[in-house]
Structure formats: structure tokens, C-alpha cells
Motif scaffolding. Structure first.
Motif, PDB file in Angstrom:
ATOM      1  N   GLN A 112       0.738  -1.052   0.150  1.00 47.69           N
ATOM      2  CA  GLN A 112      -0.031  -0.048  -0.159  1.00 47.69           C
ATOM      3  C   GLN A 112       0.867   1.214   0.033  1.00 47.69           C
ATOM      4  O   GLN A 112       1.887   1.459   0.926  1.00 47.69           O
ATOM      5  N   THR A 113       0.586   2.047  -1.148  1.00 52.73           N
ATOM      6  CA  THR A 113       1.428   3.346  -1.288  1.00 52.73           C
ATOM      7  C   THR A 113       0.720   4.644  -0.598  1.00 52.73           C
ATOM      8  O   THR A 113       1.479   5.652  -0.745  1.00 52.73           O
ATOM      9  N   SER A 114      -0.482   4.391   0.074  1.00 48.80           N
ATOM     10  CA  SER A 114      -1.083   5.417   0.156  1.00 48.80           C
ATOM     11  C   SER A 114      -0.281   6.032   1.505  1.00 48.80           C
ATOM     12  O   SER A 114      -0.019   5.336   2.406  1.00 48.80           O
ATOM     13  N   ALA A 115      -0.074   7.424   1.585  1.00 49.75           N
ATOM     14  CA  ALA A 115       0.602   8.101   2.547  1.00 49.75           C
ATOM     15  C   ALA A 115      -0.318   7.856   3.908  1.00 49.75           C
ATOM     16  O   ALA A 115      -1.401   8.139   3.966  1.00 49.75           O
ATOM     17  N   ALA A 116       0.592   7.696   4.984  1.00 55.42           N
ATOM     18  CA  ALA A 116      -0.211   7.548   6.202  1.00 55.42           C
ATOM     19  C   ALA A 116      -0.763   8.956   6.444  1.00 55.42           C
ATOM     20  O   ALA A 116      -0.040   9.951   6.293  1.00 55.42           O
ATOM     21  N   GLU A 117      -1.813   8.904   7.455  1.00 59.67           N
ATOM     22  CA  GLU A 117      -2.554  10.322   7.787  1.00 59.67           C
ATOM     23  C   GLU A 117      -1.316  10.899   8.725  1.00 59.67           C
ATOM     24  O   GLU A 117      -1.035  10.268   9.837  1.00 59.67           O
ATOM     25  N   LYS A 118      -1.400  12.264   8.528  1.00 57.37           N
ATOM     26  CA  LYS A 118      -0.605  13.102   9.446  1.00 57.37           C
ATOM     27  C   LYS A 118      -1.064  13.096  10.704  1.00 57.37           C
ATOM     28  O   LYS A 118      -2.320  13.292  10.908  1.00 57.37           O
ATOM     29  N   PRO A 119      -0.433  12.976  11.833  1.00 54.57           N
ATOM     30  CA  PRO A 119      -0.962  13.418  13.104  1.00 54.57           C
ATOM     31  C   PRO A 119      -1.407  14.859  13.322  1.00 54.57           C
ATOM     32  O   PRO A 119      -1.101  15.571  12.667  1.00 54.57           O
ATOM     33  N   LEU A 120      -2.778  14.736  14.160  1.00 52.64           N
ATOM     34  CA  LEU A 120      -3.278  15.783  14.128  1.00 52.64           C
ATOM     35  C   LEU A 120      -2.555  16.970  14.890  1.00 52.64           C
ATOM     36  O   LEU A 120      -1.802  16.401  15.741  1.00 52.64           O
ATOM     37  N   PRO A 121      -2.500  18.392  14.743  1.00 54.58           N
ATOM     38  CA  PRO A 121      -1.847  19.488  15.427  1.00 54.58           C
ATOM     39  C   PRO A 121      -2.704  19.193  16.876  1.00 54.58           C
ATOM     40  O   PRO A 121      -3.641  18.667  17.212  1.00 54.58           O
ATOM     41  N   PRO A 122      -1.659  19.684  17.939  1.00 55.00           N
ATOM     42  CA  PRO A 122      -2.311  19.686  18.961  1.00 55.00           C
ATOM     43  C   PRO A 122      -3.354  20.855  19.329  1.00 55.00           C
ATOM     44  O   PRO A 122      -3.584  21.510  18.602  1.00 55.00           O
ATOM     45  N   LYS A 123      -4.400  20.363  20.361  1.00 55.75           N
ATOM     46  CA  LYS A 123      -5.643  21.459  20.425  1.00 55.75           C
ATOM     47  C   LYS A 123      -5.064  22.718  20.986  1.00 55.75           C
ATOM     48  O   LYS A 123      -4.109  22.590  21.624  1.00 55.75           O
ATOM     49  N   ARG A 124      -5.755  23.661  20.645  1.00 53.15           N
ATOM     50  CA  ARG A 124      -5.516  25.247  20.843  1.00 53.15           C
ATOM     51  C   ARG A 124      -6.446  25.689  21.754  1.00 53.15           C
ATOM     52  O   ARG A 124      -6.621  27.022  21.713  1.00 53.15           O
ATOM     53  N   VAL A 125      -7.235  25.039  22.298  1.00 55.21           N
ATOM     54  CA  VAL A 125      -8.084  25.335  23.600  1.00 55.21           C
ATOM     55  C   VAL A 125      -7.851  26.332  24.423  1.00 55.21           C
ATOM     56  O   VAL A 125      -8.339  27.504  24.970  1.00 55.21           O
ATOM     57  N   LEU A 126      -6.576  26.002  24.952  1.00 53.77           N
ATOM     58  CA  LEU A 126      -5.917  26.807  26.109  1.00 53.77           C
ATOM     59  C   LEU A 126      -5.500  28.038  25.546  1.00 53.77           C
ATOM     60  O   LEU A 126      -5.787  29.232  26.276  1.00 53.77           O
ATOM     61  N   LEU A 127      -5.025  28.370  24.106  1.00 51.81           N
ATOM     62  CA  LEU A 127      -4.686  29.605  23.563  1.00 51.81           C
ATOM     63  C   LEU A 127      -6.012  30.415  23.525  1.00 51.81           C
ATOM     64  O   LEU A 127      -5.830  31.755  23.950  1.00 51.81           O
ATOM     65  N   LEU A 128      -6.957  29.714  23.264  1.00 53.89           N
ATOM     66  CA  LEU A 128      -8.423  30.693  23.194  1.00 53.89           C
ATOM     67  C   LEU A 128      -8.770  31.111  24.407  1.00 53.89           C
ATOM     68  O   LEU A 128      -9.301  31.993  24.864  1.00 53.89           O
TER      69      LEU A 128
END
Length: 204
Positions: free
Chosen positions: A23-39
């Protein structure tokens, strides 16, 4: 000639199994961290700054002539506004208060999926500004959900002759909205993903 018997057509070697297709499909990139604290950091700072400046404006500017700053570029002119930001929609205080409640609720709802720094900054500014003006509408006269918002910043001319008088909350809402529009133009979604343009009419 010697008869060596029937020739076996079967090979002693094991039959070759078909090669596994990797399978040559690229692995899903990890999600960025949540930014609730910044909000959660930006919104209270904006709200507190708006609240403090309004308290000072009521104490120092109400009933006083405008104060000229920066050679007339800015004036501190006290007004009580029954409308929306920059004096728009005057007389619709209850409707505007309900809209502000809806905006606050919507931001809090999507905050759980917030993973974009830009969106966190923009929404934090909008949330803090919306809470600042909503507090005026709830707690100031003439009554709950009908309170008039304190405005005190005027540019070029006093009392909004050149541009409507505004406050810190109005400024935060406008800047936050501009940041959100910029993120949309850059195709950045609030959950940290990027909206990819789909090719139209591309031959297979």
C-alpha cells in the motif's frame, strides 16, 4: 534408448506466490495539538481589558468634554450605544444581545475541535469582544438585555463625526474577524486541516 519413464511436468520448487502489493497511500498526518488553552487565554484578557477601560471611561469621561490625543488623531469621547458595533442597528438591543449569546455559544461549541493557532487567536478575540459588549447589555441600564454599550474611542473627530465611536471589544471583534477571514483565504480550517482544491475536469 533407455526409457526414463514419464517426464514429470511438476517442478520441485514451490509455486511462486503473487507478490504482495504494498500500500503506497501516505499515512495520515498526526493531528496538531488542541489550541483550546490559547483561546482560553486570549478571550479573558480581551474581556478584562475591555471591562477595565469601560470602568475608567465611565468614571473619567462621562459628562466631560472629549480628550484629544495624538494631535487630534484620536479623541476620547464618551457615548452610550444601544446598537451594534460602531453604532449600527440602534434600537435593536435585545436582538443584538441574543445574537451575541449565539456567537458565544457557537465559539464554545467548536472550541473542542480547535487545533489551529490562527483560528484560536481569531476566535479568542471575537469571544472576548462579544463577552465584553454582552456584559454591558446584561448589566448596564436601562435593564437586562437592553443595556447600552459604553463607547469612548473616536478617530480624527470627536463623537464619531468622522468614524463611529467604538471600544476595545469592537476592535477585538473586528481584528479577530479579519484573522478568521485570512485563515479561510489560506484554506486553513479550525480543526487544523487544510482544505485542498479539487481539480475540475481532469482527465483520468
Amino acid at each position: 534408448m533407455l526409457d526414463n519413464g514419464p517426464v514429470s511436468t511438476e517442478s520441485n520448487a514451490e509455486p511462486a506466490e503473487p507478490a504482495e502489493v504494498e500500500q503506497t497511500s501516505a499515512a495520515e498526518k498526526p493531528l496538531p495539538p488542541k489550541r483550546v488553552l490559547l483561546l482560553a487565554l486570549i478571550a479573558p484578557v480581551v474581556f478584562a481589558l475591555d471591562l477595565v477601560t469601560k470602568i475608567v471611561a465611565v468614571q473619567q469621561l462621562e459628562g466631560q468634554p472629549p480628550i484629544e490625543l495624538l494631535g487630534g488623531l484620536v479623541y476620547l469621547s464618551f457615548l452610550r450605544n444601544s446598537g451594534a458595533a460602531f453604532g449600527m442597528a440602534e434600537g435593536y438591543t435585545v436582538v443584538l444581545a441574543l445574537i451575541a449569546c449565539g456567537v458565544v455559544g457557537f465559539i464554545l461549541w467548536i472550541a473542542r475541535k480547535l487545533r489551529s493557532v490562527g483560528w484560536a487567536i481569531g476566535l479568542g478575540l471575537v469571544l472576548g469582544g462579544a463577552l465584553g459588549n454582552l456584559a454591558d447589555r446584561i448589566f448596564r441600564g436601562p435593564g437586562p438585555l437592553r443595556g447600552h454599550v459604553v463607547d469612548f474611542i473616536s478617530v480624527v473627530e470627536p463623537y464619531g463625526a468622522f468614524f463611529p465611536v467604538f471600544n476595545v471589544a469592537d476592535s477585538a471583534i473586528c481584528v479577530g474577524g479579519a484573522v478568521i477571514v485570512l485563515m479561510a483565504i489560506m484554506q486553513r480550517d479550525y480543526d487544523g486541516s487544510r482544505v485542498e482544491k479539487k481539480s475540475v475536469g481532469k482527465n483520468a
